[in-house]
Design an enzyme around this catalytic site. Structure first.
Site, PDB file in Angstrom:
ATOM      1  N   GLY A  70       0.813  -1.212   0.000  1.00 40.94           N
ATOM      2  CA  GLY A  70       0.000   0.000   0.000  1.00 40.94           C
ATOM      3  C   GLY A  70       0.846   1.261   0.000  1.00 40.94           C
ATOM      4  N   GLU A  92      -0.547   2.948 -15.845  1.00 38.76           N
ATOM      5  CA  GLU A  92      -1.174   2.011 -14.900  1.00 38.76           C
ATOM      6  C   GLU A  92      -2.512   1.508 -15.460  1.00 38.76           C
ATOM      7  OE1 GLU A  92       0.217   1.620 -11.458  1.00 38.76           O
ATOM      8  OE2 GLU A  92      -1.261   0.024 -11.198  1.00 38.76           O
ATOM      9  N   ASP A 118      -1.337   8.475  -6.154  1.00 39.15           N
ATOM     10  CA  ASP A 118      -0.043   7.855  -5.875  1.00 39.15           C
ATOM     11  C   ASP A 118       1.080   8.507  -6.674  1.00 39.15           C
ATOM     12  OD1 ASP A 118      -1.723   6.244  -4.465  1.00 39.15           O
ATOM     13  OD2 ASP A 118      -1.565   4.532  -5.821  1.00 39.15           O
ATOM     14  N   TYR A 141     -10.948  -3.455  -6.363  1.00 40.62           N
ATOM     15  CA  TYR A 141     -10.710  -2.017  -6.572  1.00 40.62           C
ATOM     16  C   TYR A 141     -11.533  -1.474  -7.745  1.00 40.62           C
ATOM     17  CZ  TYR A 141      -8.236   2.419  -7.140  1.00 40.62           C
ATOM     18  OH  TYR A 141      -7.927   3.759  -7.242  1.00 40.62           O
TER      19      TYR A 141
HETATM   20  C1  GLA Z   1      -4.664   2.933  -4.632  1.00 39.06           C
HETATM   21  C2  GLA Z   1      -4.867   3.730  -5.917  1.00 39.06           C
HETATM   22  C3  GLA Z   1      -5.090   5.207  -5.606  1.00 39.06           C
HETATM   23  C4  GLA Z   1      -6.178   5.412  -4.572  1.00 39.06           C
HETATM   24  C5  GLA Z   1      -5.962   4.490  -3.381  1.00 39.06           C
HETATM   25  C6  GLA Z   1      -7.119   4.540  -2.407  1.00 39.06           C
HETATM   26  O1  GLA Z   1      -3.475   3.308  -4.002  1.00 39.06           O
HETATM   27  O2  GLA Z   1      -3.763   3.583  -6.768  1.00 39.06           O
HETATM   28  O3  GLA Z   1      -5.373   5.919  -6.783  1.00 39.06           O
HETATM   29  O4  GLA Z   1      -7.444   5.230  -5.145  1.00 39.06           O
HETATM   30  O5  GLA Z   1      -5.763   3.133  -3.775  1.00 39.06           O
HETATM   31  O6  GLA Z   1      -7.205   5.794  -1.843  1.00 39.06           O
END
Ligand code: GLA
Length: 387
Positions: free
Chosen positions: A125, A161, A173, A223
């Site tokens: 994460g 991505e 990110d 997701y």
């Molecule tokens: C992942 C995704 C981000 C965001 C987070 C949740 O890290 O890559 O874009 O959506 O999850 O906040």
């Protein structure tokens, strides 16, 4: 030179028998609050950290891209004129960025050699993939004098991505890896990409990450489904409020008013997201007042929402957060990033950090018979050239 940049430089020299032109450092990221809000055009509050991916790079005279993943001891070669998805998932992040830069109109005049690796744990994460993409884009821009603006680099990394890794991620990110600033968090408005830095430098408190060791592969997880559920919520609300474009345009009160118009799961997703967007704004007000206690309480609220309403937690992450409830030295804790595994982020009193880590390791081991790895992280600059 850090240990890792030296390691990458040495590996580059061994594999390619030459000295790299320069080294790039691309950091991983944390996010203090504002989770699953970026793709809903809401606010996020991330920062770049002192865990990074390093790149050693130099140009070639032909049109071949040669990649070497130091930590995997694996190589890949491709033609910069005919870029296709690879069956090696790690390579897709790098060739994806190369391809997306070309699609955006940037000319890659030559081939190149790259060795990369670092200390951003995978699947924790901390956005190791965004660090790889951001660093690769930045390295190519520097190597070939492309002068890609930082925002454009972030958008290019995001497209890589989407198109090469298959994750419909938001912008947070890569934006954080590229725009990070030492001792500051970034409040990013994901609707118009305007941003503001807030100082986050409390000597009495440290940021501690507890890595559950549960690996999440976001692309394989729920997701993309969460994203679709949010879109389904917007489609329902649009019938009543035609002007709305995303959950950013909706208040928590409006979601509540239409509770019976949604399927239960869509209602709960929308309730979480609209509440979280409002929470980030309020949390920034806490920071302005240096009220870290109020800020920490909101982190717990975020975790509750992510766990119960958004359903992206897991027993290990819930356990790690619950363990902090009776610890006075912890102001706030929550799962961080996409969820389904990875880390929790904790704000912990500096003098108690060592004890805290020890206790967490012991209780995690006892409960799950699993090793908990903790990291005390510092907030750093974003992607940069080292020499
Ligand atoms: C992942 C995704 C981000 C965001 C987070 C949740 O890290 O890559 O874009 O959506 O999850 O906040």
């Amino acid at each position: 030179m850090t240990i890792y940049s030296q390691k990458i430089t040495d590996a580059f020299q061994t594999v390619f028998s030459k000295i790299p032109s320069f080294i790039v450092r691309a950091p991983g990221r944390i996010n203090l609050i504002g989770e699953h809000t970026d793709y809903n055009e809401g606010f996020v509050l991330p920062a770049a950290i002192d865990k990074a991916i390093y790149f050693a790079i130099s140009p070639r005279t032909d049109r071949i891209g040669k990649l070497y993943a130091v930590d995997l001891n694996d190589s890949y070669e491709f033609s910069v004129d005919a870029i296709q998805k690879s069956s090696k998932s790690w390579a897709n992040y790098l060739i994806g960025v190369t391809s997306e830069l070309r699609t955006a109109g940037y000319v890659i005049p030559n081939g190149f050699e790259v060795a990369f690796g670092g200390d951003v744990p995978n699947g924790a994460g901390l956005s190791s993939s965004a660090a790889v993409e951001s660093g690769m884009g930045f390295a190519l821009s520097e190597l070939f004098g492309l002068k890609v603006p930082r925002l454009e680099l972030a958008l290019t990394a995001q497209r890589a991505e989407h198109h090469f890794a298959g994750l419909q991620c938001g912008i947070m990110d890569m934006f954080a890896s590229i725009h990070g600033k030492a001792h500051s968090v970034i409040r990013l408005d994901c609707r118009d990409l305007s941003y503001e830095y807030f100082p986050f430098n409390f000597v009495n408190y440290q940021l501690v990450l507890c890595n559950s060791g549960v690996k999440h592969t976001l692309a394989d997880s729920a997701y993309n489904t969460r994203r679709q559920e949010c879109e389904a919520g917007v489609a329902i609300l649009k019938q009543f409020y035609p002007h709305i474009h995303s959950l950013r345009d909706v208040s928590l009160a409006q979601v509540e008013a239409h509770r019976t118009d949604f399927f239960e799961n869509v209602y709960r997703r929308c309730r979480y997201v609209t509440g979280e967007i409002e929470r980030v704004v309020a949390a920034c007000e806490d920071l302005k007042r240096d009220d870290l206690e109020a800020f920490g309480k909101k982190m717990y609220e975020t975790h509750e929402g992510l766990s119960k309403d958004y359903e992206v937690s897991c027993v290990e992450l819930d356990f790690l957060v619950e363990q902090t409830f009776d610890k006075e030295e912890v102001l706030g804790a929550r799962l961080m990033g996409g969820g389904f595994g990875g880390c929790t982020i904790n704000i912990v009193k500096t003098e108690k950090v060592t004890d805290f880590i020890q206790q967490m390791i012991v209780s995690y081991q006892h409960h799950f018979n699993r090793k908990l790895v903790c990291h005390v992280v510092k907030i750093t600059e974003g992607v940069e050239k080292l020499n």
